[in-house]
Design a protein around this motif. Sequence first.
Motif, PDB file in Angstrom:
ATOM      1  N   PRO A   1       0.817  -1.221   0.000  1.00 52.08           N
ATOM      2  CA  PRO A   1       0.000   0.000   0.000  1.00 52.08           C
ATOM      3  C   PRO A   1       0.850   1.270   0.000  1.00 52.08           C
ATOM      4  CG  PRO A   1      -0.922  -1.617   1.500  1.00 52.08           C
ATOM      5  CD  PRO A   1       0.392  -2.173   1.035  1.00 52.08           C
ATOM      6  N   GLN A   2       2.010   1.230   0.694  1.00 51.99           N
ATOM      7  CA  GLN A   2       2.867   2.408   0.747  1.00 51.99           C
ATOM      8  C   GLN A   2       3.452   2.725  -0.628  1.00 51.99           C
ATOM      9  OE1 GLN A   2       3.119  -0.224   2.822  1.00 51.99           O
ATOM     10  NE2 GLN A   2       2.300   0.675   4.714  1.00 51.99           N
ATOM     11  N   TYR A   3       3.909   1.676  -1.335  1.00 51.75           N
ATOM     12  CA  TYR A   3       4.487   1.884  -2.663  1.00 51.75           C
ATOM     13  C   TYR A   3       3.408   2.316  -3.649  1.00 51.75           C
ATOM     14  CZ  TYR A   3       7.107   1.025  -6.950  1.00 51.75           C
ATOM     15  OH  TYR A   3       7.721   1.171  -8.163  1.00 51.75           O
ATOM     16  N   THR A   4       2.233   1.694  -3.549  1.00 54.00           N
ATOM     17  CA  THR A   4       1.122   2.080  -4.422  1.00 54.00           C
ATOM     18  C   THR A   4       0.744   3.532  -4.213  1.00 54.00           C
ATOM     19  OG1 THR A   4       0.265  -0.178  -4.427  1.00 54.00           O
ATOM     20  CG2 THR A   4      -1.267   1.570  -5.024  1.00 54.00           C
ATOM     21  N   ARG A   5       0.680   3.959  -2.945  1.00 48.99           N
ATOM     22  CA  ARG A   5       0.365   5.359  -2.664  1.00 48.99           C
ATOM     23  C   ARG A   5       1.437   6.278  -3.246  1.00 48.99           C
ATOM     24  NH1 ARG A   5      -2.867   8.565   0.142  1.00 48.99           N
ATOM     25  NH2 ARG A   5      -4.049   6.812   0.966  1.00 48.99           N
ATOM     26  N   HIS A   6       2.688   5.881  -3.123  1.00 51.79           N
ATOM     27  CA  HIS A   6       3.776   6.697  -3.671  1.00 51.79           C
ATOM     28  C   HIS A   6       3.596   6.906  -5.175  1.00 51.79           C
ATOM     29  CE1 HIS A   6       7.882   8.144  -4.440  1.00 51.79           C
ATOM     30  NE2 HIS A   6       7.906   7.284  -5.436  1.00 51.79           N
ATOM     31  N   LEU A   7       3.290   5.819  -5.902  1.00 46.63           N
ATOM     32  CA  LEU A   7       3.117   5.930  -7.352  1.00 46.63           C
ATOM     33  C   LEU A   7       1.916   6.796  -7.710  1.00 46.63           C
ATOM     34  CD1 LEU A   7       3.847   2.306  -8.603  1.00 46.63           C
ATOM     35  CD2 LEU A   7       5.266   4.326  -8.932  1.00 46.63           C
ATOM     36  N   LEU A   8       0.802   6.540  -7.061  1.00 50.09           N
ATOM     37  CA  LEU A   8      -0.407   7.289  -7.397  1.00 50.09           C
ATOM     38  C   LEU A   8      -0.287   8.742  -6.961  1.00 50.09           C
ATOM     39  CD1 LEU A   8      -3.230   4.686  -6.641  1.00 50.09           C
ATOM     40  CD2 LEU A   8      -2.287   5.374  -8.838  1.00 50.09           C
ATOM     41  N   GLN A   9       0.396   8.984  -5.828  1.00 45.84           N
ATOM     42  CA  GLN A   9       0.607  10.360  -5.404  1.00 45.84           C
ATOM     43  C   GLN A   9       1.500  11.091  -6.392  1.00 45.84           C
ATOM     44  OE1 GLN A   9      -0.880  11.727  -2.332  1.00 45.84           O
ATOM     45  NE2 GLN A   9      -0.493  13.442  -3.710  1.00 45.84           N
ATOM     46  N   ALA A  10       2.508  10.379  -6.929  1.00 45.84           N
ATOM     47  CA  ALA A  10       3.376  10.982  -7.947  1.00 45.84           C
ATOM     48  C   ALA A  10       2.576  11.366  -9.182  1.00 45.84           C
ATOM     49  CB  ALA A  10       4.504  10.028  -8.320  1.00 45.84           C
TER      50      ALA A  10
ATOM     51  N   ILE B   1      -3.671 -10.314 -10.010  1.00 48.37           N
ATOM     52  CA  ILE B   1      -3.680 -10.589  -8.579  1.00 48.37           C
ATOM     53  C   ILE B   1      -2.897  -9.562  -7.789  1.00 48.37           C
ATOM     54  CG2 ILE B   1      -3.980 -13.074  -8.902  1.00 48.37           C
ATOM     55  CD1 ILE B   1      -0.992 -13.414  -8.371  1.00 48.37           C
ATOM     56  N   TYR B   2      -1.978  -8.826  -8.454  1.00 48.87           N
ATOM     57  CA  TYR B   2      -1.191  -7.854  -7.715  1.00 48.87           C
ATOM     58  C   TYR B   2      -1.853  -6.496  -7.640  1.00 48.87           C
ATOM     59  CZ  TYR B   2       2.420 -11.386  -8.076  1.00 48.87           C
ATOM     60  OH  TYR B   2       3.123 -12.554  -8.001  1.00 48.87           O
ATOM     61  N   GLU B   3      -2.942  -6.299  -8.369  1.00 45.45           N
ATOM     62  CA  GLU B   3      -3.681  -5.060  -8.254  1.00 45.45           C
ATOM     63  C   GLU B   3      -4.684  -5.210  -7.130  1.00 45.45           C
ATOM     64  OE1 GLU B   3      -5.253  -3.572 -11.944  1.00 45.45           O
ATOM     65  OE2 GLU B   3      -3.491  -4.349 -12.965  1.00 45.45           O
ATOM     66  N   THR B   4      -4.223  -4.907  -5.931  1.00 53.62           N
ATOM     67  CA  THR B   4      -5.054  -5.083  -4.750  1.00 53.62           C
ATOM     68  C   THR B   4      -6.095  -3.988  -4.679  1.00 53.62           C
ATOM     69  OG1 THR B   4      -3.591  -3.732  -3.391  1.00 53.62           O
ATOM     70  CG2 THR B   4      -3.076  -6.092  -3.566  1.00 53.62           C
ATOM     71  N   ASP B   5      -7.051  -4.201  -3.793  1.00 52.41           N
ATOM     72  CA  ASP B   5      -8.070  -3.164  -3.614  1.00 52.41           C
ATOM     73  C   ASP B   5      -7.465  -1.855  -3.159  1.00 52.41           C
ATOM     74  OD1 ASP B   5     -10.136  -4.760  -4.421  1.00 52.41           O
ATOM     75  OD2 ASP B   5     -10.606  -5.491  -2.431  1.00 52.41           O
ATOM     76  N   ALA B   6      -6.284  -1.917  -2.522  1.00 50.74           N
ATOM     77  CA  ALA B   6      -5.641  -0.684  -2.056  1.00 50.74           C
ATOM     78  C   ALA B   6      -5.372   0.269  -3.214  1.00 50.74           C
ATOM     79  CB  ALA B   6      -4.340  -1.015  -1.332  1.00 50.74           C
ATOM     80  N   PHE B   7      -5.007  -0.282  -4.351  1.00 53.74           N
ATOM     81  CA  PHE B   7      -4.744   0.571  -5.521  1.00 53.74           C
ATOM     82  C   PHE B   7      -5.968   1.410  -5.851  1.00 53.74           C
ATOM     83  CE2 PHE B   7      -5.198   1.318 -10.040  1.00 53.74           C
ATOM     84  CZ  PHE B   7      -3.991   1.899 -10.381  1.00 53.74           C
ATOM     85  N   TYR B   8      -7.117   0.771  -5.957  1.00 55.04           N
ATOM     86  CA  TYR B   8      -8.339   1.475  -6.349  1.00 55.04           C
ATOM     87  C   TYR B   8      -8.840   2.381  -5.229  1.00 55.04           C
ATOM     88  CZ  TYR B   8      -7.986  -1.775 -10.164  1.00 55.04           C
ATOM     89  OH  TYR B   8      -7.511  -2.476 -11.233  1.00 55.04           O
TER      90      TYR B   8
ATOM     91  N   THR C   1     -15.302 -12.270 -11.931  1.00 53.85           N
ATOM     92  CA  THR C   1     -14.558 -12.050 -10.692  1.00 53.85           C
ATOM     93  C   THR C   1     -14.010 -10.626 -10.606  1.00 53.85           C
ATOM     94  OG1 THR C   1     -13.918 -14.371 -10.547  1.00 53.85           O
ATOM     95  CG2 THR C   1     -12.560 -12.787  -9.337  1.00 53.85           C
ATOM     96  N   GLN C   2     -13.347 -10.180 -11.667  1.00 49.15           N
ATOM     97  CA  GLN C   2     -12.685  -8.879 -11.611  1.00 49.15           C
ATOM     98  C   GLN C   2     -13.675  -7.724 -11.663  1.00 49.15           C
ATOM     99  OE1 GLN C   2      -9.790  -8.894 -10.668  1.00 49.15           O
ATOM    100  NE2 GLN C   2      -9.089 -10.947 -11.202  1.00 49.15           N
TER     101      GLN C   2
ATOM    102  N   GLN D   1     -15.972  -2.880  -9.726  1.00 49.45           N
ATOM    103  CA  GLN D   1     -16.924  -1.959 -10.331  1.00 49.45           C
ATOM    104  C   GLN D   1     -17.450  -0.884  -9.386  1.00 49.45           C
ATOM    105  OE1 GLN D   1     -20.632  -3.751 -11.489  1.00 49.45           O
ATOM    106  NE2 GLN D   1     -20.568  -5.252  -9.855  1.00 49.45           N
ATOM    107  N   HIS D   2     -17.416  -1.133  -8.094  1.00 50.07           N
ATOM    108  CA  HIS D   2     -17.965  -0.156  -7.159  1.00 50.07           C
ATOM    109  C   HIS D   2     -17.045   1.039  -6.926  1.00 50.07           C
ATOM    110  CE1 HIS D   2     -15.298  -2.518  -4.561  1.00 50.07           C
ATOM    111  NE2 HIS D   2     -15.284  -1.482  -3.750  1.00 50.07           N
ATOM    112  N   HIS D   3     -15.806   0.952  -7.397  1.00 49.05           N
ATOM    113  CA  HIS D   3     -14.869   2.052  -7.168  1.00 49.05           C
ATOM    114  C   HIS D   3     -15.180   3.221  -8.094  1.00 49.05           C
ATOM    115  CE1 HIS D   3     -12.082   0.126  -4.369  1.00 49.05           C
ATOM    116  NE2 HIS D   3     -12.213  -0.982  -5.082  1.00 49.05           N
ATOM    117  N   PRO D   4     -15.330   4.422  -7.540  1.00 49.13           N
ATOM    118  CA  PRO D   4     -15.580   5.590  -8.404  1.00 49.13           C
ATOM    119  C   PRO D   4     -14.418   5.915  -9.328  1.00 49.13           C
ATOM    120  CG  PRO D   4     -15.248   6.245  -6.109  1.00 49.13           C
ATOM    121  CD  PRO D   4     -15.365   4.753  -6.118  1.00 49.13           C
ATOM    122  N   SER D   5     -13.235   5.367  -9.049  1.00 48.37           N
ATOM    123  CA  SER D   5     -12.083   5.620  -9.926  1.00 48.37           C
ATOM    124  C   SER D   5     -12.184   4.898 -11.265  1.00 48.37           C
ATOM    125  CB  SER D   5     -10.785   5.210  -9.223  1.00 48.37           C
ATOM    126  OG  SER D   5     -10.843   3.868  -8.792  1.00 48.37           O
ATOM    127  N   ILE D   6     -12.989   3.846 -11.347  1.00 52.49           N
ATOM    128  CA  ILE D   6     -13.112   3.126 -12.623  1.00 52.49           C
ATOM    129  C   ILE D   6     -13.788   4.026 -13.647  1.00 52.49           C
ATOM    130  CG2 ILE D   6     -14.190   1.194 -13.820  1.00 52.49           C
ATOM    131  CD1 ILE D   6     -11.890   0.297 -12.148  1.00 52.49           C
TER     132      ILE D   6
END
Length: 566
Positions: free
Chosen positions: A20-29, A45-52, A89-90, A95-100
């Motif tokens: 989550p820390q690395y994902t936040r770093h990338l998205l914050q960048a 499988i590596y795109e966790t819910d934390a990304f969205y 599955t995916q 789909q519930h994420h407003p970022s999609i």
Amino acid sequence: MFMKGSNWIPAHVLPEVVTPQYTRHLLQAAADTHQNCLRVWGGGIYETDAFYEIADELGILVWEDLMFACSMYPVNQDFLDTVKGEVVTQVRRMQHHPSILLWASNNENEAALRGNWYGTAFNFDQYKEDYVTLYVDTVRSQVLEEDPSHPFVVSSPSNGLQSELDGYVADHPYNTLYGDVHYYNYLGDAWVGSATPLTRFASEYGFQSWPSFISMAAVSLEEDWDRESPLMYHRQHHPLGQQQLALQIGLHMHLPPHDGSLKAYQDYLYLTQATVAVKVETEIYRRWMSDVTEAGEGYTSGALYWQLNDIWQGASWASIEYGGRWKMLHYYVKNFFNPVLISPHVKNGEIMVYIVNEQFHNITSANVVVALHRYDRLGVMKSVNLSVDVEAAASSQVATISLAEELGLNTHCQEGMYDVEDVCFIILQLYDGEGTLAAPQNFHLLGKPKDAHILHASVQIQDVSGPTVTPHSNWTFTLRVKTDAVALFVWLETEHPGVFSDNGFLMVKKEEQLFFHAAKEMTEEDLQSSLSVKSLTDTYPPGYASKTFAQHPGFHPNDIRNAMLS
């Protein structure tokens, strides 16, 4: 809506860095550089819910590609059943994420089929039938059954609705009048951009570079520190990538000698990053946001460069290195994706000045300053100041300035046998009515840096102070950088994690103040002892000086200089 941003965060990112820390770093960048859309491939499988969740929080939209790209795929029933299960599955997971923003079946497979990338022309009708079976009858229908609330595109690039009318495989998927286009040109002069397509939407484009020596040193030995070493080819997965990089460097700068030295290797890595290719291309797309040619091209509504981040230390199109260090490109991204952009287009001796204003309010009583500079001296030779009003949510040409008559190019830029374009360059600024910079400062090099009448610049970090607490970091340091001459592509570096307020910039004043936003606690001494700085002329041979030698017909003065120094 003009969708700015970078691009695909690969689903196969190594698991040890996907936290989550690395994902936040990338998205914050991405968010910090004004990017509001990322293209993601796709649902792994590596795109966790934390990304969205983080994308939701930061207001970043996600173009979600499913896991089909650059290939032909089977359509037997077992495979189709597996695909249906994966889609269900995916889509239910995300789909519930407003970022999609939208769902996409595949990347470049419509273009691959029509363009016979994989030898499908001998049985085109069968492959087209299979294409429709997989991506339209299976993927599209299943996605829309699960989530009819989001748009869906079958392929990219594509002609969109026109491709559908053509049976989902258009005659020309790269048609600039419809849908989206991918564009790569590694052989042309990318610093000019004259071949850049004026497409409705540029959904993929870019150029390669290598990461910093700091990143490469972590996975290499001294014997690898050569641009032609086996390790460099092992980590270059793009066919002819090394040759293309050498070509692009050589078009505009001097390729370092292949002498086995550490300096030559470090200079090579630096020069692969010191390019304005993506900057030029993106500015073209943004300038054409509100206009169209007589042929109907233009009205470009989005630009997504490839790519945001690296998955290992190697040559790639990424603007962020493996581990999070910003390349020079990402500092440029911060400027060319700013909501307000001042951008020049130089043609036939004139500078056409554009202002792209993606804010929802007009900019009134603004001041445009276009300044002529010489490479061999600090300070402005001549400038033109214009008062302009800038329309909201539009790209507007606000001025046309004659290089010769209004800026005095032929008067101020004469130097022996040098072309005036090799003696001078342009700096552009936009100020609001209160005298504050309303857009990042921009520049335009009239000629090629390798031909410039430029002195060797001694750029030094004068002092470092801090840390102080700022919105960017609890450990922000102030840096004072000084030069004795004009310096191109000034590059500051430290092994400590963090981001500079600017980097890779042109230095046209004796002194600049910058900031370093450290990612973790550190002292002034820690930063001071680790800092280094270089500019373009540091890659030149020892003893370099810009001189006008006795001329010989057919030679540029720099050709003679280089011959004498070799």
